[in-house]
Design an enzyme around this catalytic site. Structure first.
Site, PDB file in Angstrom:
ATOM      1  CB  CYS A   1       9.552 -56.043  -4.680  1.00 36.47           C
ATOM      2  SG  CYS A   1       9.811 -55.414  -6.449  1.00 36.47           S
TER       3      CYS A   1
ATOM      4  CB  ALA B   1      11.705 -60.387   0.740  1.00 34.43           C
ATOM      5  N   PRO B   2      10.021 -58.379   3.026  1.00 35.33           N
ATOM      6  CG  PRO B   2      10.300 -57.785   5.361  1.00 35.33           C
ATOM      7  CD  PRO B   2      10.141 -57.174   3.857  1.00 35.33           C
ATOM      8  N   GLY B   3       7.529 -59.751   3.195  1.00 33.13           N
ATOM      9  CA  GLY B   3       6.140 -60.152   3.401  1.00 33.13           C
ATOM     10  C   GLY B   3       5.389 -59.589   4.000  1.00 33.13           C
ATOM     11  N   GLY B   4       5.662 -58.380   4.522  1.00 32.14           N
ATOM     12  CA  GLY B   4       4.637 -57.505   5.487  1.00 32.14           C
ATOM     13  C   GLY B   4       3.262 -57.203   4.643  1.00 32.14           C
TER      14      GLY B   4
ATOM     15  CG  ASP C   1       7.188 -51.879  -1.066  1.00 28.98           C
ATOM     16  OD1 ASP C   1       7.447 -50.911  -1.352  1.00 28.98           O
ATOM     17  OD2 ASP C   1       7.076 -52.618  -0.210  1.00 28.98           O
TER      18      ASP C   1
ATOM     19  CB  CYS D   1      10.252 -46.809   2.191  1.00 32.55           C
ATOM     20  SG  CYS D   1      11.524 -47.820   1.875  1.00 32.55           S
TER      21      CYS D   1
END
Lengths: 179, 448
Positions: free
Chosen positions: B256, B258-261, B325, B378
């Site tokens: 999952c 996005a946003p690619g961190g 994630d 989170c």
């Protein structure tokens, strides 16, 4: 294209009287593109070359809602002025300050376009005010010059203070997060 | 000349209204509103919008007591402006007369002239009755902690010792944490570059590439930001790439993305990967992944697809590492996204826990024997975290939990029945991280 830095009052360079554009060439057209980019990003409806520290008589304007009516005025002259109008003005070089200024309600302007061709334009309302405001820049003049000395000093102090504090960003873009 | 702009109070009130009434998130609605602000007003607009949403339940309770009768549904714009006014009086250093004046002017600008005297009266009454109103707000949990009741109850049940500390931490301003791109340079040298710019910062023992800035700054002012020297990411999120423990030659899946961190962090740490596949279900969020990778000078194979239905995109080759994630309640990052308190509903939680277990089940066959699936959220709610893993382990006898090690720090976050939980801010100790959960699942080899 590149975004340019806009000079801020009380920078003395804003008081420079601009000289005529000698020839409308590729370099001037590039500058025009950069000025539009800078103006749209600000966001603004008008920008004079003086404000980006280039002292030739050149300005760009777009007062349309959709930002799709760019106008270029090179070596502009006001041929006719008519009526009086009072409007609240601001200036990208005097950020955050707005006050009422009286100007001609209608004007007729002659200038060169981005191909160096002469054109004439009659304007009223916001467009007329904006063109007059930008031509003032080319003469080293700012809208705060029309205000009282007291007001101008107050604005000067306020902007100098804001500059010293470097405009802190209390909730800066947090960018990446886990979401 | 500047384009016509809208005042900070008006824009902040609109943001609050779009979140509370229309259920849009701040990150969805704020950019368009900020574009209408004068540049000098942008940071104030943002501060007011975040601040009102951080304290919304409390401010709303106080406003109710200041109004003789409730506002009509069509006058919620006035209600939101009054909340902006109260927030300024209570939580900012804006001089009270300026706060009242600017708010009243914004009320006048709505064209609802009847509301001008009302706004004056409400804001002045607050100033007169401040002590009493604050005491009353403290007397009820919803207004005291500025959280919805159901969430307070859920946190109290999950964390009988810590729920108050969690609620308090959720209302604090988050730290500004950077992640140094070690492909471009050492953490120590970037630290020096920041200090040369006068940006004081500290290292964090638990996250190897993290630096915490003492003062937040606009990202453009960070040295080398545009060239990919650094990203903004909380330390808790930076643990993902460390815990994933990838090695040269591995095939890695970020399910999952996005946003690619986290995707980019994995690549920054491990240049020798055979392949990194980043899957994202929402096409609208894919450009964010691409922009992040491009800025950092990295590349990954990006697939737009639903991770819970791999048959539509998977090529049948297993991965040695999978980072899941998972979508979650985001109750661990409320301090960064105070709008979550207004947006989240209990019904969302049921959907989310189903999605999470579907994703876990769908990812498991894609993991090679001996490989590791790292589950991350989170969230600070046990049902999304350890209870989710508990049920997963019951469903999958070939799954085995592994120890979660980061760097040389043995004790980080909190050991729970399965995995480790980080509680947000001071509730989680002096590391001051976002609330996060990690569990590491190893697939047993068939002969063992």
């Amino acid at each position: 294209m590149a975004k340019l830095e806009i000079l801020h009052f009380p920078d003395p360079r804003l008081r420079t009287r601009a000289l005529p554009v000698p020839v409308v060439d590729a370099a001037i057209r590039q500058l025009i593109d950069d000025m539009f980019e800078t103006m749209y990003a600000a966001p603004g409806i008008g920008l004079a070359a003086t404000q980006i520290d280039f002292h030739q008589r050149l300005l760009v304007v777009d007062v349309s809602e959709e930002k799709d009516q760019p106008l270029v005025f090179i070596n502009p002259e006001i041929l006719l002025r008519d009526g009086v109008e009072e409007m609240e003005e601001g200036c990208l070089s005097v950020p955050g300050i707005y006050d009422k200024v009286q100007r001609a309600e209608r004007i007729k302007v002659r200038a060169l376009d981005r191909d160096g061709q002469t054109f004439e334009l009659e304007a009223d309302g916001l467009l007329a005010v904006c063109i007059q405001h930008e031509i003032d820049h080319l003469d080293g003049k700012l809208f705060v010059d029309y205000l009282s000395n007291l007001k101008r000093q107050r604005i000067r102090k306020k902007l100098e203070k804001a500059r010293r504090q470097g405009e802190p960003d209390p909730v800066a873009e947090h960018g990446e997060t886990a979401l | 000349m500047p384009a016509e702009t809208v005042s900070a109070r008006t824009l902040a009130a609109k943001a609050v209204q779009q979140v509370v009434q229309e259920g849009r998130s701040l990150s969805q609605c704020l950019p368009a509103l900020l574009a209408q602000a004068a540049p000098i007003d942008r940071s104030l607009t943002q501060e007011l919008a975040y601040g009102v949403l951080r304290w919304h339940a409390r401010l709303q309770q106080q406003l109710q007591q200041l109004l003789s009768h409730p506002l009509k549904a069509k006058d919620q714009d006035i209600g939101c402006l009054l909340l902006v006014g109260l927030y300024q009086l209570i939580h900012t250093a804006i001089p009270p007369h300026a706060a009242v004046h600017a708010t009243v002017e914004a009320v006048r600008a709505t064209g609802k002239r009847w509301a001008v005297p009302l706004a004056n009266a409400v804001l002045r009454a607050y100033q007169r009755r401040q002590t009493e109103l604050e005491a009353r707000a403290d007397a009820q949990p919803t207004s005291r902690y500025a959280h919805p009741d159901w969430l307070i109850e859920m946190l109290r049940a999950d964390w009988p010792q810590d729920w108050q500390a969690i609620l308090t931490a959720n209302n604090e301003r988050p730290p500004f944490v950077l992640r140094v791109n070690t492909r471009q340079g050492e953490v120590a040298s970037y630290r020096a570059a920041l200090q040369a710019e006068g940006m004081q910062n500290t290292t964090l023992s638990v996250a190897e590439q993290a630096l915490r800035l003492d003062q937040p700054v606009a990202v453009e002012r960070l040295p080398g930001f545009a060239d990919g020297a650094v990203s903004v990411q909380d330390a808790a999120a930076q643990l993902a790439a460390q815990l994933l423990d990838v090695h040269a030659g591995m095939r890695v899946l970020d399910a999952c993305a996005a946003p690619g961190g986290k995707t980019s962090h994995i690549l920054e740490r491990s240049p020798e990967l055979a392949e990194l596949v980043a899957v994202e279900i929402d096409p609208a969020r894919v450009p964010r992944i691409e922009q992040n990778l491009q800025r950092l000078g990295l590349s990954a194979q990006i697939i737009i697809g639903d991770a819970s239905r791999p048959d539509s995109w998977w090529d049948g080759r297993q991965f040695e590492r999978i980072l899941l994630d998972a979508p979650c309640s985001a109750t661990g990052v409320i301090r960064r996204h105070p709008d979550i308190k207004s947006l989240r509903r209990t019904a969302d939680l049921e959907d989310l826990t189903v999605t999470q277990s579907d994703l876990l089940d769908a990812m498991w066959p894609l993991l090679a024997p001996g490989g590791m699936l790292l589950y991350a959220t989170c969230s600070v709610l046990r049902r999304e975290n350890e209870q989710q893993i508990e049920r997963f382990l019951q469903r999958h006898p070939d799954a085995q939990e592994a120890e979660l090690r980061v760097a040389w720090v043995v004790d980080w976050g909190r050991q729970v029945s399965h995995g480790r939980q980080i509680l947000p801010g001071a509730a989680g100790g002096d590391m001051d991280m976002d609330g996060f959960y990690y569990a590491s699942l190893i697939k047993r080899c068939e002969d063992s």
